[in-house]
Design a protein around this motif. Structure first.
Motif, mmCIF file in Angstrom:
data_model
loop_
_atom_site.group_PDB
_atom_site.id
_atom_site.type_symbol
_atom_site.label_atom_id
_atom_site.label_comp_id
_atom_site.label_asym_id
_atom_site.label_seq_id
_atom_site.Cartn_x
_atom_site.Cartn_y
_atom_site.Cartn_z
ATOM 1 N N ASN A 232 -6.950 -6.194 1.723
ATOM 2 C CA ASN A 232 -7.622 -4.945 1.334
ATOM 3 C C ASN A 232 -8.279 -4.350 2.568
ATOM 4 O O ASN A 232 -9.219 -4.921 3.110
ATOM 5 N N PRO A 233 -7.810 -3.195 3.062
ATOM 6 C CA PRO A 233 -8.384 -2.627 4.293
ATOM 7 C C PRO A 233 -9.844 -2.222 4.144
ATOM 8 O O PRO A 233 -10.548 -2.071 5.139
ATOM 9 N N ALA A 234 -10.315 -2.059 2.894
ATOM 10 C CA ALA A 234 -11.699 -1.648 2.663
ATOM 11 C C ALA A 234 -12.632 -2.845 2.438
ATOM 12 O O ALA A 234 -13.801 -2.659 2.113
ATOM 13 N N LEU A 235 -12.107 -4.068 2.603
ATOM 14 C CA LEU A 235 -12.934 -5.250 2.343
ATOM 15 C C LEU A 235 -14.063 -5.343 3.363
ATOM 16 O O LEU A 235 -13.839 -5.260 4.571
ATOM 17 N N THR A 236 -15.290 -5.516 2.848
ATOM 18 C CA THR A 236 -16.464 -5.730 3.688
ATOM 19 C C THR A 236 -17.133 -7.024 3.260
ATOM 20 O O THR A 236 -16.827 -7.573 2.202
ATOM 21 N N VAL A 237 -18.069 -7.488 4.076
ATOM 22 C CA VAL A 237 -18.767 -8.720 3.712
ATOM 23 C C VAL A 237 -19.602 -8.505 2.452
ATOM 24 O O VAL A 237 -19.790 -9.425 1.648
ATOM 25 N N GLN A 238 -20.069 -7.275 2.237
ATOM 26 C CA GLN A 238 -20.824 -6.969 1.016
ATOM 27 C C GLN A 238 -19.924 -7.074 -0.217
ATOM 28 O O GLN A 238 -20.322 -7.644 -1.242
ATOM 29 N N LYS A 239 -18.720 -6.532 -0.132
ATOM 30 C CA LYS A 239 -17.791 -6.595 -1.262
ATOM 31 C C LYS A 239 -17.329 -8.028 -1.505
ATOM 32 O O LYS A 239 -17.152 -8.456 -2.656
ATOM 33 N N LEU A 240 -17.139 -8.781 -0.425
ATOM 34 C CA LEU A 240 -16.756 -10.188 -0.572
ATOM 35 C C LEU A 240 -17.876 -10.963 -1.262
ATOM 36 O O LEU A 240 -17.618 -11.795 -2.136
ATOM 37 N N CYS A 270 -6.788 -13.916 9.574
ATOM 38 C CA CYS A 270 -6.025 -14.030 8.322
ATOM 39 C C CYS A 270 -4.920 -12.986 8.257
ATOM 40 O O CYS A 270 -3.796 -13.276 7.796
ATOM 41 N N ARG A 271 -5.211 -11.783 8.708
ATOM 42 C CA ARG A 271 -4.209 -10.715 8.655
ATOM 43 C C ARG A 271 -3.066 -10.972 9.638
ATOM 44 O O ARG A 271 -1.902 -10.697 9.328
ATOM 45 N N ILE A 272 -3.398 -11.522 10.809
ATOM 46 C CA ILE A 272 -2.345 -11.821 11.783
ATOM 47 C C ILE A 272 -1.461 -12.954 11.278
ATOM 48 O O ILE A 272 -0.218 -12.926 11.438
ATOM 49 N N ARG A 273 -2.057 -13.982 10.647
ATOM 50 C CA ARG A 273 -1.249 -15.062 10.077
ATOM 51 C C ARG A 273 -0.309 -14.528 8.991
ATOM 52 O O ARG A 273 0.842 -14.954 8.881
ATOM 53 N N GLU A 274 -0.819 -13.593 8.188
ATOM 54 C CA GLU A 274 0.025 -12.989 7.153
ATOM 55 C C GLU A 274 1.134 -12.161 7.797
ATOM 56 O O GLU A 274 2.287 -12.164 7.321
ATOM 57 N N ALA A 275 0.817 -11.478 8.886
ATOM 58 C CA ALA A 275 1.834 -10.694 9.589
ATOM 59 C C ALA A 275 2.920 -11.605 10.150
ATOM 60 O O ALA A 275 4.123 -11.285 10.070
ATOM 61 N N GLU A 276 2.542 -12.743 10.700
ATOM 62 C CA GLU A 276 3.526 -13.698 11.211
ATOM 63 C C GLU A 276 4.454 -14.173 10.093
ATOM 64 O O GLU A 276 5.674 -14.309 10.282
ATOM 65 N N GLU A 290 5.080 -0.588 10.789
ATOM 66 C CA GLU A 290 4.021 0.145 10.083
ATOM 67 C C GLU A 290 3.817 -0.432 8.684
ATOM 68 O O GLU A 290 2.677 -0.585 8.215
ATOM 69 N N GLY A 291 4.937 -0.790 8.003
ATOM 70 C CA GLY A 291 4.832 -1.370 6.672
ATOM 71 C C GLY A 291 4.162 -2.731 6.694
ATOM 72 O O GLY A 291 3.343 -3.054 5.820
ATOM 73 N N ILE A 292 4.499 -3.553 7.706
ATOM 74 C CA ILE A 292 3.870 -4.873 7.818
ATOM 75 C C ILE A 292 2.374 -4.724 8.080
ATOM 76 O O ILE A 292 1.550 -5.432 7.486
ATOM 77 N N ALA A 293 2.011 -3.790 8.955
ATOM 78 C CA ALA A 293 0.591 -3.555 9.244
ATOM 79 C C ALA A 293 -0.153 -3.187 7.971
ATOM 80 O O ALA A 293 -1.257 -3.693 7.700
ATOM 81 N N ARG A 294 0.447 -2.312 7.167
ATOM 82 C CA ARG A 294 -0.193 -1.880 5.930
ATOM 83 C C ARG A 294 -0.283 -3.031 4.929
ATOM 84 O O ARG A 294 -1.296 -3.199 4.248
ATOM 85 N N GLU A 295 0.759 -3.837 4.833
ATOM 86 C CA GLU A 295 0.772 -4.973 3.901
ATOM 87 C C GLU A 295 -0.309 -5.999 4.248
ATOM 88 O O GLU A 295 -0.831 -6.689 3.371
ATOM 89 N N CYS A 296 -0.634 -6.098 5.523
ATOM 90 C CA CYS A 296 -1.602 -7.118 5.963
ATOM 91 C C CYS A 296 -3.044 -6.618 5.946
ATOM 92 O O CYS A 296 -3.962 -7.416 6.167
ATOM 93 N N ALA A 303 -3.877 -0.446 15.549
ATOM 94 C CA ALA A 303 -4.851 -1.522 15.363
ATOM 95 C C ALA A 303 -4.137 -2.857 15.161
ATOM 96 O O ALA A 303 -4.589 -3.899 15.660
ATOM 97 N N PHE A 304 -3.021 -2.824 14.446
ATOM 98 C CA PHE A 304 -2.221 -4.038 14.222
ATOM 99 C C PHE A 304 -1.682 -4.577 15.543
ATOM 100 O O PHE A 304 -1.798 -5.777 15.847
ATOM 101 N N TYR A 305 -1.099 -3.698 16.362
ATOM 102 C CA TYR A 305 -0.553 -4.130 17.648
ATOM 103 C C TYR A 305 -1.645 -4.694 18.553
ATOM 104 O O TYR A 305 -1.453 -5.729 19.209
#
Length: 330
Positions: A232-240, A270-276, A290-296, A303-305
């Motif tokens: 979730n790109p909007a995830l923050t420590v407050q939401k977690l 975590c996002r980089i491991r998911e991208a791998e 672009e799709g992989i970046a969005r999925e992660c 930002a992904f690169y």
């Protein structure tokens, strides 16, 4: 029937108060125990007056003193839930000065006017602290959803009890006493039901610091593994923290202690491991970078690169090509 219900509720509130006092490991639930005890003292007055209308004035006087502490204990309970580091200090005893005044006031020879003044003062005192508690809850945006829900129910119950207390200012009939007893009894049973449902969180003993951080860290790992919340790109420590129903400062501390990372570092890892995983998965070869970046969970491809190059010292495309070549050789 109502009187018997009140008598049972009185005994039940005393039992729950003593039980929570013995098991509670946090200030919030110490004050909840004292709040229930104060309610029991006030309810005792109504039950006795239904059975014995001509009791000495001392009995109703004790009930009024108990009534004047209900709001104070409610406020302390709210503060302790909103501020996990809340500690009772000696200066807080000043909050009980009005209750002491009411106790001293009882030595004035009772008359209808004096009794009315006693009761009106106790009711106003209780309402004032209820409003302070509600305002504190409204202003605090960091409280967990579970605590907010509990306090909303508790404040609503206290409001019902206060309304029937207020009605007694204008009527001294037996019907009003029965109404007070029935309303207070039902609210007490409701509070008890909610408290017992949350007993695992309310009455647990404090864990050692490392054990507590590891427990929260393991819950984060499960949430990330099962639901991939980090995507979730909007995830923050407050939401977690809201998802975990845990104070924000504890979640931040647990991430630092358990993962040895900051929250942004943990998300990126975590996002980089998911991208791998996606880059090496035959089922996801149709995805663009672009799709992989969005999925992660990355907001942009750049930002992904940048994150991938920083952590893996290579680009996503080079990583994918190297893995494909290694698989062909094997």
């Amino acid at each position: 029937v109502t009187t018997l219900l009140g008598a049972f509720a009185l005994g039940h509130s005393v039992f729950l108060s003593v039980w929570s006092l013995q098991k509670a490991s946090k200030n919030a639930y110490l004050f909840l125990s004292l709040l229930l005890l104060a309610l029991a003292v006030r309810l005792l007055k109504s039950v006795i007056l239904i059975f014995f209308p001509r009791v000495p004035y001392l009995i109703p006087a004790v009930g009024l003193v108990g009534m004047s502490t209900i709001g104070v204990f409610l406020w302390f309970h709210t503060q302790a839930l909103l501020k996990p580091d809340f500690r009772f200090q000696r200066r807080y005893l000043l909050h009980f000065a009005p209750s002491l005044l009411i106790a001293i006031w009882q030595f004035i020879p009772p008359s209808d006017t004096v009794i009315f003044q006693h009761y009106a003062f106790a009711a106003a005192h209780m309402l004032g602290y209820m409003l302070l508690s509600a305002a504190a809850l409204y202003r605090d945006k960091s409280v967990t959803e579970a605590s907010r829900r509990w306090l909303n129910w508790l404040l609503s119950g206290m409001l019902v009890i206060w309304v029937v207390f207020f009605l007694q200012l204008f009527s001294d009939s037996r019907q009003v006493y029965i109404l007070i007893t029935a309303a207070a009894s039902l609210v007490l049973y409701g509070i008890s039901f909610l408290a017992l449902r949350r007993s695992a969180a309310l009455f647990q003993l404090p864990a050692k610091p490392n054990e507590a951080w590891n427990e929260i860290g393991e819950r984060i790992e499960q949430l990330f593994a099962n639901e991939k919340a980090f995507t979730n790109p909007a995830l923050t420590v407050q939401k977690l923290a809201q998802r975990l129903e845990t104070p924000v400062y504890q979640v931040s501390k647990a991430i630092n202690q358990h993962f040895q990372k900051t929250f942004p570092e943990l998300l990126t890892e975590c996002r980089i491991r998911e991208a791998e995983r996606l880059l090496c998965s035959p089922q996801h070869q149709h995805l663009s970078m672009e799709g992989i970046a969005r999925e992660c969970g990355f907001r942009s491809t750049s930002a992904f690169y940048a994150a991938f190059k920083s952590l893996r010292q290579t680009t996503p495309a080079a990583f994918q090509k190297a893995r494909a070549a290694a698989q062909n050789i094997s």
